[in-house]
Design an enzyme around this catalytic site. Sequence first.
Site, short mmCIF file in Angstrom:
data_model
loop_
_atom_site.label_atom_id
_atom_site.label_comp_id
_atom_site.label_asym_id
_atom_site.label_seq_id
_atom_site.Cartn_x
_atom_site.Cartn_y
_atom_site.Cartn_z
N HIS A 100 0.90 -1.25 0.05
CA HIS A 100 -0.06 0.02 0.07
C HIS A 100 0.84 1.30 0.08
O HIS A 100 0.99 2.18 0.91
CB HIS A 100 -0.88 -0.10 1.24
CG HIS A 100 -2.29 -0.74 0.84
ND1 HIS A 100 -3.25 -0.17 -0.07
CD2 HIS A 100 -2.60 -1.47 1.27
CE1 HIS A 100 -4.20 -0.80 0.00
NE2 HIS A 100 -4.09 -1.88 0.37
N ASP A 105 -4.92 2.00 1.86
CA ASP A 105 -5.33 1.52 3.25
C ASP A 105 -5.85 2.67 4.00
O ASP A 105 -6.87 2.33 4.93
CB ASP A 105 -4.40 0.71 3.57
CG ASP A 105 -2.79 1.31 3.72
OD1 ASP A 105 -2.68 2.36 3.23
OD2 ASP A 105 -2.00 1.07 4.82
N HIS A 246 12.58 -1.03 -25.78
CA HIS A 246 13.05 -2.36 -25.59
C HIS A 246 13.49 -2.42 -27.22
O HIS A 246 12.69 -2.28 -27.97
CB HIS A 246 11.93 -3.34 -25.36
CG HIS A 246 11.71 -3.18 -23.94
ND1 HIS A 246 12.34 -3.86 -22.79
CD2 HIS A 246 10.37 -2.75 -23.43
CE1 HIS A 246 11.59 -3.27 -21.65
NE2 HIS A 246 10.68 -2.78 -21.95
N TYR A 302 -6.87 8.33 -17.84
CA TYR A 302 -7.77 9.43 -17.11
C TYR A 302 -7.75 10.71 -17.16
O TYR A 302 -6.80 11.23 -18.02
CB TYR A 302 -7.02 9.02 -15.54
CG TYR A 302 -7.02 7.92 -14.88
CD1 TYR A 302 -7.75 6.98 -15.40
CD2 TYR A 302 -6.56 7.75 -13.61
CE1 TYR A 302 -7.79 5.81 -14.75
CE2 TYR A 302 -6.49 6.56 -12.97
CZ TYR A 302 -6.84 5.50 -13.43
OH TYR A 302 -7.11 4.33 -12.84
N GLU A 379 -0.26 7.50 10.99
CA GLU A 379 -1.68 6.99 11.21
C GLU A 379 -2.54 7.84 12.03
O GLU A 379 -3.57 7.84 12.31
CB GLU A 379 -1.81 5.73 11.83
CG GLU A 379 -1.20 4.63 10.99
CD GLU A 379 -1.12 3.20 11.86
OE1 GLU A 379 -1.07 2.00 11.22
OE2 GLU A 379 -0.59 3.44 13.02
#
Length: 396
Positions: A100, A105, A246, A302, A379
């Site tokens: 994460h 999360d 590549h 997006y 947190e």
Amino acid sequence: MDLLEAARSLQPELVALRRELHAEPEIGLRLPATQRRVLAALDGLPLEVTTGAGLDSVTAVLRGAGGGPTVLLRGDMDALPVHERAPAGHPASALPGRMHACGHDLHTAILVGAARLLAERREQLAGDVVLMFQPGEEGDGGAEIMVEEGVLTAAGADRPVAAGYALHVSSALLPSGVVATRPGPIMAAADRLHVVVRGRGGHGSSPHAALDPIPAACEMVTALQTAVTRTFSAFDPVVVTVGAFHAGDAHNVIPDEAAFTATARSFSAQAAARAAEVLPRVVRGIAEAHGLTVEVEYRHDYPVTANHAAEAAFVADTARELLGAERYTDLPQPLAGSEDFSFVLNRVPGAYFFLGATLPGRTPDTAPYNHSPEAAFDEEVLADGAALLAALALRR
């Protein structure tokens, strides 16, 4: 108990949920373990819960007391294919090669916290709230799929979403606990350019007897940068980065083909449309000049994430009122990352904003940023994020 105090009483539960999610990160549109944890965390709340068909999403509707507008709150749930190098003493992924690294999360735990806070205050809600737990933000367009599956009318066809909000934690850039947003573009559009240059292989000693695709492909890479600076305004910029190239397998063999892939970032629909026209044209022109054939794929991933001015101001006012004026700052310019909440904001008014989560002891200017294997998040912002999302829904 006021909203912020109530949120902080939930902090231990939110930390526990975040750590469970962090230990078992899942990637893409299918997140069965994450979905199960979200459903368990919402169990017992007065919510109308549905799950997605084309992805492991969770949509939960909380009915308010009146006939006011429906508000959507989004939290994305997916992780990244990154092998974590967690700082000592901090949660770490139990799955090698998955992490994460972008803080989703935390987003999931924050939205669960907002759901709990709002469920306790249903009588204060003038309208309904749609809680959008979304997989597949990291390149899979999960928000677009959820829109197609009806998340914007989850409260009813006669109760469509009138405003949408999403936050994103940041492991750098902002001090922990500081909220930032801006009106207009806040995240870039992201497009993808894939090019295969086809020639004719041969011996490295005799390039005249072959059609070497490598010099032409290299010329394309540099010409794309020139096209950016000479075609697009510096005040409506485009950023092109070739991330993969590549060609060949041996030092003395001219290969049949060379291939590269690039990302193109822009900050307006006009610049995005122009890039889709200009960049493939540059590549094709160089191939023709060298007598080579070329296969060009240009894909819109997006769109630009653009905040509605009134809703960005509403987020700023709510953050100042809830957290204090010192905890809010205007974002001076957009970020060149991309975000699929753009598919929501293209349909309804709303705003996307950042919540600083730089670890104590780290400096926002130098801390490892989101997507880094060393990214880590404070947190302590979980409760504040939950309170802020809940406050937006209550006030709106």
